[in-house]
Design a protein around this motif. Structure first.
Motif, PDB file in Angstrom:
ATOM      1  N   LEU A 145       0.830  -1.206   0.000  1.00 34.13           N
ATOM      2  CA  LEU A 145       0.000   0.000   0.000  1.00 34.13           C
ATOM      3  C   LEU A 145       0.865   1.257   0.000  1.00 34.13           C
ATOM      4  CD1 LEU A 145      -2.732  -1.039   2.595  1.00 34.13           C
ATOM      5  CD2 LEU A 145      -3.030  -0.806   0.124  1.00 34.13           C
ATOM      6  N   GLY A 146       1.964   1.232   0.727  1.00 38.83           N
ATOM      7  CA  GLY A 146       2.831   2.394   0.856  1.00 38.83           C
ATOM      8  C   GLY A 146       3.460   2.864  -0.437  1.00 38.83           C
ATOM      9  N   ARG A 147       3.438   2.050  -1.448  1.00 36.89           N
ATOM     10  CA  ARG A 147       3.991   2.436  -2.749  1.00 36.89           C
ATOM     11  C   ARG A 147       3.022   3.259  -3.580  1.00 36.89           C
ATOM     12  NH1 ARG A 147       7.489  -2.015  -5.568  1.00 36.89           N
ATOM     13  NH2 ARG A 147       9.244  -1.976  -4.123  1.00 36.89           N
ATOM     14  N   TYR A 148       1.811   3.441  -3.068  1.00 35.12           N
ATOM     15  CA  TYR A 148       0.778   4.137  -3.827  1.00 35.12           C
ATOM     16  C   TYR A 148       0.342   5.408  -3.110  1.00 35.12           C
ATOM     17  CZ  TYR A 148       0.677  -0.171  -6.444  1.00 35.12           C
ATOM     18  OH  TYR A 148       1.047  -1.243  -7.218  1.00 35.12           O
ATOM     19  N   SER A 149      -0.361   6.259  -3.841  1.00 35.61           N
ATOM     20  CA  SER A 149      -0.861   7.513  -3.283  1.00 35.61           C
ATOM     21  C   SER A 149      -1.934   7.246  -2.232  1.00 35.61           C
ATOM     22  CB  SER A 149      -1.470   8.370  -4.403  1.00 35.61           C
ATOM     23  OG  SER A 149      -2.678   7.778  -4.862  1.00 35.61           O
ATOM     24  N   ARG A 150      -2.191   8.247  -1.419  1.00 33.59           N
ATOM     25  CA  ARG A 150      -3.248   8.124  -0.414  1.00 33.59           C
ATOM     26  C   ARG A 150      -4.591   7.857  -1.070  1.00 33.59           C
ATOM     27  NH1 ARG A 150      -2.829  11.319   5.068  1.00 33.59           N
ATOM     28  NH2 ARG A 150      -0.667  10.869   5.566  1.00 33.59           N
ATOM     29  N   GLN A 151      -4.823   8.427  -2.225  1.00 41.08           N
ATOM     30  CA  GLN A 151      -6.089   8.219  -2.924  1.00 41.08           C
ATOM     31  C   GLN A 151      -6.277   6.741  -3.265  1.00 41.08           C
ATOM     32  OE1 GLN A 151      -6.503  10.586  -6.480  1.00 41.08           O
ATOM     33  NE2 GLN A 151      -8.676  10.131  -6.691  1.00 41.08           N
ATOM     34  N   VAL A 152      -5.213   6.102  -3.745  1.00 42.96           N
ATOM     35  CA  VAL A 152      -5.278   4.674  -4.064  1.00 42.96           C
ATOM     36  C   VAL A 152      -5.451   3.863  -2.780  1.00 42.96           C
ATOM     37  CG1 VAL A 152      -3.948   2.696  -4.932  1.00 42.96           C
ATOM     38  CG2 VAL A 152      -3.981   4.858  -6.221  1.00 42.96           C
ATOM     39  N   ILE A 153      -4.648   4.175  -1.769  1.00 42.97           N
ATOM     40  CA  ILE A 153      -4.738   3.459  -0.493  1.00 42.97           C
ATOM     41  C   ILE A 153      -6.152   3.543   0.061  1.00 42.97           C
ATOM     42  CG2 ILE A 153      -3.960   3.433   1.907  1.00 42.97           C
ATOM     43  CD1 ILE A 153      -1.223   4.464   0.877  1.00 42.97           C
TER      44      ILE A 153
END
Length: 100
Positions: free
Chosen positions: A56-64
């Protein structure tokens, strides 16, 4: 699900730099998402949780947010705790949806 802790290391030195704040956010959201499932059967819950948080940390907050949302995300799309592969695939789909 056991407490996942609040720290993890990025999976490799080739990954983008992840701030401590973003890592904590990803870990908190992983905890929320995984808490939506009945008891899981991860071989090692701490490693499983840290792995999900690292993905999850590899993605933007929007994706998370979209992937971990208890109403619209993986918790209502899968009956069982998702594999790391399923988490990554969900993140990729959401990232693609956002960019299109």
């Amino acid at each position: 699900m056991e407490n996942l802790g609040t720290k993890f290391s990025p999976p490799s030195t080739n990954s983008p730099t992840i701030s401590a704040e973003h890592a904590k956010y990803a870990t908190d959201r992983a905890t929320i998402m995984l808490g939506c499932y009945r008891k899981g059967e991860a071989n090692d819950p701490k490693i499983y949780g840290a792995t999900v948080a690292a993905i999850l940390g590899r993605y933007s907050r929007q994706v998370i947010d979209a992937v971990t949302d208890p109403v619209r995300g993986l918790p209502v799309q899968t009956d069982f705790m998702p594999t790391p592969k399923e988490v990554k695939e969900a993140c990729e789909r959401e990232a693609q949806r956002i960019t299109n």
